[in-house]
Scaffold this motif. Structure first.
Motif, PDB file in Angstrom:
ATOM      1  N   ARG A 139     -35.850  43.727  37.700  1.00 20.96           N
ATOM      2  CA  ARG A 139     -35.045  44.899  38.032  1.00 20.96           C
ATOM      3  C   ARG A 139     -35.226  45.323  39.489  1.00 20.96           C
ATOM      4  O   ARG A 139     -36.324  45.255  40.035  1.00 20.96           O
ATOM      5  CB  ARG A 139     -35.416  46.056  37.096  1.00 20.96           C
ATOM      6  CG  ARG A 139     -34.915  45.860  35.658  1.00 20.96           C
ATOM      7  CD  ARG A 139     -35.512  46.875  34.704  1.00 20.96           C
ATOM      8  NE  ARG A 139     -36.944  46.625  34.476  1.00 20.96           N
ATOM      9  CZ  ARG A 139     -37.659  47.223  33.536  1.00 20.96           C
ATOM     10  NH1 ARG A 139     -37.086  48.116  32.746  1.00 20.96           N
ATOM     11  NH2 ARG A 139     -38.929  46.939  33.385  1.00 20.96           N
ATOM     12  N   ASP A 140     -34.130  45.792  40.084  1.00 27.33           N
ATOM     13  CA  ASP A 140     -34.130  46.198  41.491  1.00 27.33           C
ATOM     14  C   ASP A 140     -34.788  47.575  41.621  1.00 27.33           C
ATOM     15  O   ASP A 140     -34.370  48.537  40.979  1.00 27.33           O
ATOM     16  CB  ASP A 140     -32.692  46.250  42.002  1.00 27.33           C
ATOM     17  CG  ASP A 140     -32.606  46.572  43.488  1.00 27.33           C
ATOM     18  OD1 ASP A 140     -33.667  46.626  44.153  1.00 27.33           O
ATOM     19  OD2 ASP A 140     -31.487  46.777  43.985  1.00 27.33           O
ATOM     20  N   SER A 141     -35.811  47.667  42.474  1.00 26.41           N
ATOM     21  CA  SER A 141     -36.519  48.940  42.646  1.00 26.41           C
ATOM     22  C   SER A 141     -35.943  49.803  43.756  1.00 26.41           C
ATOM     23  O   SER A 141     -36.380  50.952  43.930  1.00 26.41           O
ATOM     24  CB  SER A 141     -38.000  48.671  42.941  1.00 26.41           C
ATOM     25  OG  SER A 141     -38.155  48.076  44.221  1.00 26.41           O
ATOM     26  N   ALA A 142     -34.967  49.300  44.510  1.00 28.29           N
ATOM     27  CA  ALA A 142     -34.487  50.017  45.692  1.00 28.29           C
ATOM     28  C   ALA A 142     -34.044  51.450  45.420  1.00 28.29           C
ATOM     29  O   ALA A 142     -34.310  52.344  46.238  1.00 28.29           O
ATOM     30  CB  ALA A 142     -33.355  49.238  46.351  1.00 28.29           C
ATOM     31  N   PRO A 143     -33.363  51.756  44.294  1.00 30.35           N
ATOM     32  CA  PRO A 143     -32.936  53.153  44.086  1.00 30.35           C
ATOM     33  C   PRO A 143     -34.088  54.131  43.877  1.00 30.35           C
ATOM     34  O   PRO A 143     -33.867  55.346  43.898  1.00 30.35           O
ATOM     35  CB  PRO A 143     -32.069  53.062  42.813  1.00 30.35           C
ATOM     36  CG  PRO A 143     -31.666  51.635  42.699  1.00 30.35           C
ATOM     37  CD  PRO A 143     -32.820  50.862  43.248  1.00 30.35           C
ATOM     38  N   PHE A 144     -35.298  53.641  43.703  1.00 27.54           N
ATOM     39  CA  PHE A 144     -36.398  54.500  43.265  1.00 27.54           C
ATOM     40  C   PHE A 144     -37.554  54.599  44.260  1.00 27.54           C
ATOM     41  O   PHE A 144     -38.552  55.258  43.977  1.00 27.54           O
ATOM     42  CB  PHE A 144     -36.930  53.985  41.922  1.00 27.54           C
ATOM     43  CG  PHE A 144     -35.851  53.713  40.917  1.00 27.54           C
ATOM     44  CD1 PHE A 144     -35.172  54.758  40.312  1.00 27.54           C
ATOM     45  CD2 PHE A 144     -35.490  52.402  40.609  1.00 27.54           C
ATOM     46  CE1 PHE A 144     -34.159  54.511  39.389  1.00 27.54           C
ATOM     47  CE2 PHE A 144     -34.483  52.147  39.694  1.00 27.54           C
ATOM     48  CZ  PHE A 144     -33.814  53.206  39.077  1.00 27.54           C
ATOM     49  N   VAL A 145     -37.429  53.947  45.423  1.00 25.82           N
ATOM     50  CA  VAL A 145     -38.541  53.909  46.371  1.00 25.82           C
ATOM     51  C   VAL A 145     -38.094  54.416  47.737  1.00 25.82           C
ATOM     52  O   VAL A 145     -36.910  54.342  48.089  1.00 25.82           O
ATOM     53  CB  VAL A 145     -39.114  52.479  46.511  1.00 25.82           C
ATOM     54  CG1 VAL A 145     -39.710  52.017  45.200  1.00 25.82           C
ATOM     55  CG2 VAL A 145     -38.048  51.512  46.996  1.00 25.82           C
ATOM     56  N   PRO A 146     -39.036  54.946  48.526  1.00 25.62           N
ATOM     57  CA  PRO A 146     -38.690  55.398  49.876  1.00 25.62           C
ATOM     58  C   PRO A 146     -38.446  54.235  50.820  1.00 25.62           C
ATOM     59  O   PRO A 146     -38.864  53.104  50.574  1.00 25.62           O
ATOM     60  CB  PRO A 146     -39.921  56.205  50.294  1.00 25.62           C
ATOM     61  CG  PRO A 146     -41.042  55.648  49.484  1.00 25.62           C
ATOM     62  CD  PRO A 146     -40.444  55.210  48.185  1.00 25.62           C
ATOM     63  N   ARG A 147     -37.768  54.523  51.919  1.00 31.19           N
ATOM     64  CA  ARG A 147     -37.471  53.519  52.941  1.00 31.19           C
ATOM     65  C   ARG A 147     -38.141  53.887  54.253  1.00 31.19           C
ATOM     66  O   ARG A 147     -38.410  55.052  54.532  1.00 31.19           O
ATOM     67  CB  ARG A 147     -35.956  53.436  53.178  1.00 31.19           C
ATOM     68  CG  ARG A 147     -35.134  52.922  51.995  1.00 31.19           C
ATOM     69  CD  ARG A 147     -33.989  53.874  51.709  1.00 31.19           C
ATOM     70  NE  ARG A 147     -32.954  53.285  50.877  1.00 31.19           N
ATOM     71  CZ  ARG A 147     -33.007  53.147  49.560  1.00 31.19           C
ATOM     72  NH1 ARG A 147     -34.080  53.545  48.902  1.00 31.19           N
ATOM     73  NH2 ARG A 147     -32.003  52.624  48.887  1.00 31.19           N
ATOM     74  N   GLY A 148     -38.368  52.882  55.073  1.00 28.34           N
ATOM     75  CA  GLY A 148     -38.824  53.134  56.420  1.00 28.34           C
ATOM     76  C   GLY A 148     -37.671  53.570  57.295  1.00 28.34           C
ATOM     77  O   GLY A 148     -36.497  53.375  56.960  1.00 28.34           O
ATOM     78  N   VAL A 149     -37.986  54.180  58.437  1.00 35.57           N
ATOM     79  CA  VAL A 149     -36.976  54.669  59.362  1.00 35.57           C
ATOM     80  C   VAL A 149     -37.335  54.222  60.774  1.00 35.57           C
ATOM     81  O   VAL A 149     -38.482  54.374  61.210  1.00 35.57           O
ATOM     82  CB  VAL A 149     -36.868  56.208  59.334  1.00 35.57           C
ATOM     83  CG1 VAL A 149     -35.725  56.682  60.227  1.00 35.57           C
ATOM     84  CG2 VAL A 149     -36.668  56.711  57.908  1.00 35.57           C
ATOM     85  N   VAL A 150     -36.365  53.655  61.471  1.00 40.77           N
ATOM     86  CA  VAL A 150     -36.548  53.340  62.884  1.00 40.77           C
ATOM     87  C   VAL A 150     -36.519  54.653  63.662  1.00 40.77           C
ATOM     88  O   VAL A 150     -35.615  55.474  63.469  1.00 40.77           O
ATOM     89  CB  VAL A 150     -35.441  52.402  63.390  1.00 40.77           C
ATOM     90  CG1 VAL A 150     -35.621  52.125  64.885  1.00 40.77           C
ATOM     91  CG2 VAL A 150     -35.435  51.100  62.602  1.00 40.77           C
TER      92      VAL A 150
END
Length: 730
Positions: A139-150
């Motif tokens: 399962r794709d975890s992208a909707p549930f985790v934070p992202r880095g920011v440039v």
């Protein structure tokens, strides 16, 4: 067809970003004015996808095709500040061998400078199949985790630099960024609980008027809450669950944009520096937020599990699916590995050079110094820190223990480290709780713990003295409860320390009995007076000077609410005045904050006084048998200010007032004798814990001879000397 993302400015051709080879250094995402270079270390990966996200959450994946020395890298022209991103790393999923790669999981860049988005509890967070851990979860975890920011931040420091306050002048205030101002009526509601709130004049003025010289901030590296807390409807409040070692925790920012959290943190540091207050960070490099083998895959575990963590098993065929846990948090970062040690040092240098912090307190520092299994004074961690031209120059504080065998290392960290002195805490608590421990160990603790720190050339300020900290009872609760009250944590009161070396003054919990209430207030003052009159570096816990209570909860790590926040509407004004008075005495008296250990030697030209002397209630110096008398509960400590063995910056000898400090832990009043010539011609009572503010209602001068100490009290007496007659020539 060229299109430009309205939020990030990234350029896309046919839905695909341009990717140039870029550079393997520096690690992380770095904008150069026209594009951003991305670099990620992974020794075991077979492929790495860089994932860029549009404002609406649409994901664009690009495979990084360049690898140099185990670093995957690429440069994207046109991609700039504000761009959200993450990684998906390909490789084998074989937990038994230590490999936990799973490209279905979006991973946070360990070097990201800012973080956007919250962790949302979902089964997709876990890289392994919950029913068969040997299988990867698809399962794709992208909707549930934070992202880095440039990010790109050109903050106007305007000449701000580290303060470099001498250790001997330092008074540390351990404080939680959010808890400090969430209930502060003079901080605007939009700023409460944020970096800007901590920098607000209303809070800064409190620190300045108290006499604090440094704030020690509970973790501000970006952290997330553990799944077991989220399942119970709780969150991690203290922050000892780090996910990003370069990013200020996003939830403490009042700024609307992710990049704004960096600017706001810098503005806080600048404001505190302008007020003469250093900023020390409590850092958690011993473990991460990914927990044990059942924990989520959020970053390190999916990037290179065997490269970042200490795993079980050493020989061929050994099971490496489990983690070596010296931290009690499920995993231990493997600082023996160059890439991990590099991450730690890069992070430390970043916070010093870019964020202008003044030092660090290392959580469970013994875990960082373990070579194979034992704590090693010659470990690579110590070598690299000591040789680093940036990190070696700031304040370095160790929490000198971990939960592993042999992890209690109080007194064993090498120069130039200072340490949280756990033995100081235990001894002082024992004395004031009525334990019959005598005064021998207390004498060491009051004078800088020479038994712990002198042999390797360190000085008294190697001892960071404390009685309470974030972990445990508040000072008010220490004298109100003997039993912890941690039911709200959801662990059936099993969590938290059960042996607290404390006394509830005869009644468990709150009471309306005025005698008990007065005794508790005096006991708080006794603890704080002892702390602030001791040689070494005192550390106050935020709110202790105001009478803050947690209702008996001694493990409030998951209480992000009124239990943990400072209640500015229910403060003890007298107690605040007492602490400010004691801090002021310390600040004005070099002999109370000695830079060198006392010798107990005779001070030349004084007629026989010593730089340090100990008196029994009889007015005589302690005998050998007195030192081993566990029933002795009264001691006088004489500090001769004419015997200070250090000089000012111009090389001139420092001379100060002399002091006689009495500590009496017995319940009943005791008669003592104030020593006469040559020790003193009289004494001025300057601080006495029987008074709510510590100050006698009128100037009190006492002649040498009999005096009576109230039960359970501390007196600080300034030594008075008659003017010496001038010599006349014949």
């Amino acid at each position: 067809m060229l299109r430009v993302d309205a939020q990030t400015g990234a350029r896309w051709h046919g839905g695909t970003a341009e990717v140039w080879p870029g550079s393997p250094a520096p690690l992380g995402a770095h904008w150069d004015g026209t594009g951003t270079n991305f670099a990620l270390w992974s020794a075991g990966a077979s492929g790495v996808d860089l994932c860029l996200f549009d404002a609406d959450g649409t994901e664009h994946r690009q495979q990084l095709q360049e690898t140099t020395h185990q670093v995957w890298h690429g440069r994207l022209p046109g991609v700039g500040p504000g761009q959200r991103y993450g990684y998906r790393v390909h490789g084998p999923h074989d937990p038994a061998s230590g490999a936990r790669y799973n490209p279905a999981k979006l991973l946070l860049d360990p070097y990201t400078r800012a973080v956007d988005g919250e962790l949302v509890l979902d089964d997709a967070l876990f890289g392994h199949d919950r029913h068969d851990p040997n299988l990867a979860d698809p399962r794709d975890s992208a909707p549930f985790v934070p992202r880095g920011v440039v990010i790109h931040d050109s903050f106007p420091w305007d000449g701000d630099t580290r303060l470099d306050t001498p250790w001997s002048d330092t008074v540390v205030y351990e404080v939680h960024v959010k808890g400090a101002t969430m209930l502060h009526p003079d901080v605007p509601p939009t700023l409460r609980g944020t970096y800007a709130g901590l920098a607000h004049p209303a809070f800064v003025e409190h620190l300045v008027s108290l006499g604090v010289t440094a704030v020690e901030l509970l973790p501000v590296h970006h952290f997330v809450s553990e799944p077991h807390l989220l399942r119970r409807g709780l969150t991690n409040h203290w922050g000892y669950n780090t996910l990003g070692y370069f990013a200020p925790h996003a939830a403490y920012s009042s700024a609307g944009s992710a990049g704004g959290q960096v600017t706001e943190f810098k503005a806080m540091v600048k404001a505190l520096h302008a007020a003469g207050i250093e900023v020390i960070l409590d850092v958690v490099y011993n473990h991460t937020a990914e927990g044990d083998h059942t924990g989520p895959t959020l970053s390190f575990k999916g990037i290179d599990n065997a490269g970042y963590y200490r795993l079980g098993g050493f020989g061929a065929g050994d099971d490496r699916s489990r983690y070596t846990d010296y931290t009690g948090c499920g995993n231990t970062l493997d600082v023996r590995r160059p890439a991990v040690l590099g991450l730690l040092m890069d992070s430390l240098r970043y916070w010093v050079t870019e964020m202008h912090v003044d030092g660090f307190r290392f959580d469970l520092a013994s875990a960082l110094a373990r070579s194979m299994h034992d704590v090693d004074r010659l470990s690579a961690f110590f070598d690299v820190v000591h040789q680093d031209p940036v990190v070696s120059t700031v304040k370095l504080i160790a929490e000198p223990w971990d939960v592993g065998e042999g992890g209690y290392q109080v007194g064993n960290f090498p120069p130039p480290w200072t340490e949280w002195n756990g033995k100081y805490r235990d001894t002082v608590r024992d004395v004031w709780s009525g334990a019959r421990v005598g005064v021998r160990d207390l004498a060491y603790r009051l004078t800088g713990s020479s038994d712990l720190y002198r042999s390797d050339g360190r000085r008294p300020f190697a001892s960071v003295n404390f009685i309470t900290a974030h972990d445990g009872f508040t000072m008010a609760d220490l004298v109100t409860y003997e039993q912890k009250r941690n039911e709200a944590n959801g662990e059936d009161n099993r969590d938290g320390e059960s042996h607290n070396r404390n006394w509830n003054c005869g009644v468990e919990g709150p009471t309306d009995d005025p005698a008990v209430t007065e005794l508790r207030a005096r006991q708080v003052r006794n603890h704080l007076a002892t702390l602030l009159l001791s040689t070494g570096v005192p550390m106050l816990t935020a709110g202790d000077e105001l009478g803050r209570t947690q209702g008996g909860n001694n493990n409030a790590y998951c209480q992000d609410n009124e239990v943990s926040w400072i209640d500015w509407g229910a403060i003890d004004a007298d107690l605040w005045s007492f602490v400010a008075h004691a801090v002021g005495l310390r600040r004005r008296s070099p002999v109370l904050r000695q830079e060198a250990f006392f010798e107990g030697a005779e001070v030349a030209g004084t007629g026989g006084t010593r730089d340090l002397a100990w008196f029994s209630p009889s007015g005589e110096q302690l005998t050998s048998s007195d030192w081993f008398d566990t029933g002795l509960q009264t001691v006088g400590m004489y500090l001769d200010g004419r015997g200070i063995r250090h000089r000012d910056q111009r090389g001139r000898p420092v001379v100060d007032d002399s002091w006689l400090i009495w500590l009496h832990a017995g319940a009943d009043a005791v008669d003592v004798v104030l020593p006469g010539d040559p020790w003193g011609d009289g004494y001025e009572l300057v601080l006495a814990t029987e008074y709510p503010t510590g100050q006698p209602p009128r100037p009190t001068a006492l002649p040498p001879g009999p005096a009576q100490l109230p039960g359970r009290s501390v007196w600080a007496l300034r030594v008075l000397r008659h003017p010496q007659p001038e010599a006349h020539a014949d």
